[in-house]
Design a protein around this motif. Structure first.
Motif, PDB file in Angstrom:
ATOM      1  N   PRO A 277       0.794  -1.230   0.000  1.00 44.96           N
ATOM      2  CA  PRO A 277       0.000   0.000   0.000  1.00 44.96           C
ATOM      3  C   PRO A 277       0.829   1.285   0.000  1.00 44.96           C
ATOM      4  O   PRO A 277       0.707   2.128   0.896  1.00 44.96           O
ATOM      5  N   GLY A 278       1.684   1.452  -1.006  1.00 41.35           N
ATOM      6  CA  GLY A 278       2.357   2.735  -1.167  1.00 41.35           C
ATOM      7  C   GLY A 278       1.363   3.805  -1.574  1.00 41.35           C
ATOM      8  O   GLY A 278       0.332   3.513  -2.192  1.00 41.35           O
ATOM      9  N   GLY A 279       1.653   5.054  -1.255  1.00 38.52           N
ATOM     10  CA  GLY A 279       0.696   6.130  -1.508  1.00 38.52           C
ATOM     11  C   GLY A 279       0.286   6.249  -2.961  1.00 38.52           C
ATOM     12  O   GLY A 279      -0.904   6.401  -3.278  1.00 38.52           O
ATOM     13  N   ALA A 280       1.250   6.178  -3.888  1.00 40.62           N
ATOM     14  CA  ALA A 280       0.931   6.296  -5.312  1.00 40.62           C
ATOM     15  C   ALA A 280       0.127   5.094  -5.791  1.00 40.62           C
ATOM     16  O   ALA A 280      -0.867   5.249  -6.518  1.00 40.62           O
ATOM     17  N   SER A 281       0.531   3.887  -5.394  1.00 33.42           N
ATOM     18  CA  SER A 281      -0.188   2.679  -5.817  1.00 33.42           C
ATOM     19  C   SER A 281      -1.624   2.686  -5.312  1.00 33.42           C
ATOM     20  O   SER A 281      -2.557   2.300  -6.035  1.00 33.42           O
ATOM     21  N   VAL A 282      -1.817   3.121  -4.079  1.00 32.37           N
ATOM     22  CA  VAL A 282      -3.164   3.204  -3.517  1.00 32.37           C
ATOM     23  C   VAL A 282      -4.016   4.185  -4.317  1.00 32.37           C
ATOM     24  O   VAL A 282      -5.183   3.909  -4.642  1.00 32.37           O
ATOM     25  N   THR A 283      -3.448   5.329  -4.659  1.00 38.16           N
ATOM     26  CA  THR A 283      -4.193   6.337  -5.413  1.00 38.16           C
ATOM     27  C   THR A 283      -4.560   5.819  -6.796  1.00 38.16           C
ATOM     28  O   THR A 283      -5.680   6.046  -7.282  1.00 38.16           O
ATOM     29  N   GLU A 284      -3.641   5.114  -7.440  1.00 37.92           N
ATOM     30  CA  GLU A 284      -3.946   4.507  -8.738  1.00 37.92           C
ATOM     31  C   GLU A 284      -5.121   3.546  -8.616  1.00 37.92           C
ATOM     32  O   GLU A 284      -6.047   3.563  -9.440  1.00 37.92           O
ATOM     33  N   ALA A 285      -5.086   2.701  -7.585  1.00 35.91           N
ATOM     34  CA  ALA A 285      -6.161   1.727  -7.390  1.00 35.91           C
ATOM     35  C   ALA A 285      -7.497   2.415  -7.119  1.00 35.91           C
ATOM     36  O   ALA A 285      -8.540   2.008  -7.649  1.00 35.91           O
ATOM     37  N   LEU A 286      -7.482   3.458  -6.304  1.00 31.68           N
ATOM     38  CA  LEU A 286      -8.718   4.180  -5.995  1.00 31.68           C
ATOM     39  C   LEU A 286      -9.319   4.798  -7.250  1.00 31.68           C
ATOM     40  O   LEU A 286     -10.528   4.719  -7.482  1.00 31.68           O
ATOM     41  N   LEU A 287      -8.479   5.406  -8.078  1.00 33.06           N
ATOM     42  CA  LEU A 287      -8.979   6.042  -9.297  1.00 33.06           C
ATOM     43  C   LEU A 287      -9.508   5.024 -10.298  1.00 33.06           C
ATOM     44  O   LEU A 287     -10.450   5.309 -11.041  1.00 33.06           O
ATOM     45  N   ARG A 288      -8.921   3.819 -10.328  1.00 36.65           N
ATOM     46  CA  ARG A 288      -9.388   2.794 -11.271  1.00 36.65           C
ATOM     47  C   ARG A 288     -10.430   1.874 -10.636  1.00 36.65           C
ATOM     48  O   ARG A 288     -10.887   0.928 -11.272  1.00 36.65           O
ATOM     49  N   ARG A 289     -10.796   2.133  -9.370  1.00 36.78           N
ATOM     50  CA  ARG A 289     -11.857   1.375  -8.679  1.00 36.78           C
ATOM     51  C   ARG A 289     -11.545  -0.117  -8.637  1.00 36.78           C
ATOM     52  O   ARG A 289     -12.404  -0.965  -8.887  1.00 36.78           O
ATOM     53  N   ILE A 290     -10.302  -0.471  -8.298  1.00 38.41           N
ATOM     54  CA  ILE A 290      -9.915  -1.878  -8.245  1.00 38.41           C
ATOM     55  C   ILE A 290      -9.585  -2.260  -6.800  1.00 38.41           C
ATOM     56  O   ILE A 290      -8.573  -1.821  -6.245  1.00 38.41           O
ATOM     57  N   PRO A 291     -10.444  -3.038  -6.142  1.00 38.12           N
ATOM     58  CA  PRO A 291     -10.226  -3.419  -4.738  1.00 38.12           C
ATOM     59  C   PRO A 291      -8.889  -4.123  -4.536  1.00 38.12           C
ATOM     60  O   PRO A 291      -8.359  -4.768  -5.448  1.00 38.12           O
ATOM     61  N   MET A 292      -8.372  -4.007  -3.315  1.00 39.54           N
ATOM     62  CA  MET A 292      -7.026  -4.481  -3.020  1.00 39.54           C
ATOM     63  C   MET A 292      -7.008  -5.585  -1.974  1.00 39.54           C
ATOM     64  O   MET A 292      -7.806  -5.587  -1.041  1.00 39.54           O
TER      65      MET A 292
END
Length: 364
Positions: A277-292
């Motif tokens: 959960p790095g900050g950039a990776s989390v933001t990418e996932a949030l914007l693409r709506r892909i659960p982690m």
């Protein structure tokens, strides 16, 4: 047109990603922009070796020690003295560098840079320049806010981050929860496309992960047909390990990439992201709506990011990699779980906007 100096340090990839994102948008609007890695830019080799190379070694090789250092640095009594030393060792060269470029606005995309610039402004330097701090995780380390009275604006990842800063005494007028800046392609509309298989994207972040092999082993035990896309970054040894899973099981389509430039497209294809959960990776996932699913992480800020994601019900923490097989099977059989997580991500990401951040920068 204004002149902007964007300053980072090479401790993980998220800081540079945020800085480059802002630089690209500012240049598109006709501004003059210079991006530097601070200690390299001012030729402070000793500080670069001690802080940047030291961070990368400790964070990846001795994560428990890194966690201890991170927590110690979050205590004012320790942080104030430690980072004042860094400022004193670097501020003469920083002043010389800034006097040549003469920026209107200096954007710090790293906590140590924020602290150094705030300390310099406190002492009467940088009177002409506005100072902006970009917080590249979802909670702020003390070093970001140590000199908050001398920082003109904060760009933060979410309303939760904003509330964290308010508790620490930062004025609400200074805080802009526009999301952590990332590459512009992630802000485009989500274009979901299906390939007929439940698809999982596995990533390790800019510093990689020693646990990705274990994750792949457990995914291979899922009974359903899967497509598994693996991104190893620049870690060639990791890619060699991951390549061994290709063609291991006919029910698993495994595709392994090294460094990838089309992660946004991969996220749009995937149903699930397994990543640190790095900050950039989390933001990418949030914007693409892909659960982690989060099975590995660095300590410190990534642990705080994990806690934020769990609280918002957009990620699942796996404390034991052995549980991944059962968790993925459950998510395949109960798609409503991922659907709800995706809805939560959409609500969080609705306010993410680099353009809004640029508007603030141009009007400072």
């Amino acid at each position: 047109m204004k002149r902007y100096l964007i300053v980072s340090l090479s401790t993980g990839g998220g800081h540079a990603t945020a800085g480059n994102s802002l630089a690209e948008r500012l240049k598109d609007r006709g501004n003059e922009v210079l991006v530097i890695d601070l200690f390299k830019g001012i030729n402070a080799k000793g500080l670069h070796t001690f802080i940047c190379e030291g961070y990368n070694f400790i964070a990846t090789k001795t994560p428990q020690l890194y966690e201890t250092i991170y927590r110690a640095g979050n205590k004012p009594i320790i942080a104030k003295g430690s980072f004042d030393i860094t400022r004193r060792l670097s501020q003469k060269k920083i002043k010389e560098f800034i006097s040549v470029f003469d920026p209107d606005v200096i954007i710090a995309v790293h906590p140590i840079v924020t602290d150094i610039l705030g300390g310099m402004k406190q002492r009467g330097y940088l009177e002409k320049q506005k100072i902006v701090s970009v917080i590249t995780d979802y909670l702020a380390h003390f070093v970001y806010v140590h000199k908050h009275k001398y920082i003109d604006a904060y760009f933060v990842g979410s309303d939760v981050t904003k509330r964290d800063l308010l508790k620490r005494g930062v004025n609400t007028e200074k805080i802009y929860p526009f999301g952590i800046p990332i590459k512009k392609e992630f802000y485009t509309p989500v274009n979901r496309f299906k390939n007929g298989k439940f698809t999982i994207l596995v990533m390790g972040g800019s510093l990689g992960s020693r646990n990705m092999s274990s994750v792949l082993s457990k995914l291979m035990q899922v009974k359903d047909n899967l497509k598994i896309i693996v991104v190893c970054g620049t870690d060639n040894e990791l890619k060699i390990k991951m390549d061994k899973f290709i063609n291991q099981d006919p029910s698993k389509e495994v595709i392994v990439h090294g460094y990838a430039t089309d992660v946004q497209r991969m996220m749009d294809e995937a149903d699930l992201l397994i990543s640190k959960p790095g900050g950039a990776s989390v933001t990418e996932a949030l914007l693409r709506r892909i659960p982690m699913i989060i099975p590995y992480m660095l300590g410190g800020q990534e642990k705080e990011n994990r806690d934020y994601l769990i609280e918002e019900n957009v990620a699942i923490w796996v404390s034991n990699v052995k549980d991944i097989t059962d968790i993925v099977t459950k998510l395949i059989n109960e798609p409503e779980i991922l659907a709800k997580m995706g809805e939560n991500m959409e609500q969080i990401a609705n306010n993410f906007s680099v353009d809004n951040a640029i508007n603030v920068l141009e009007n400072l």
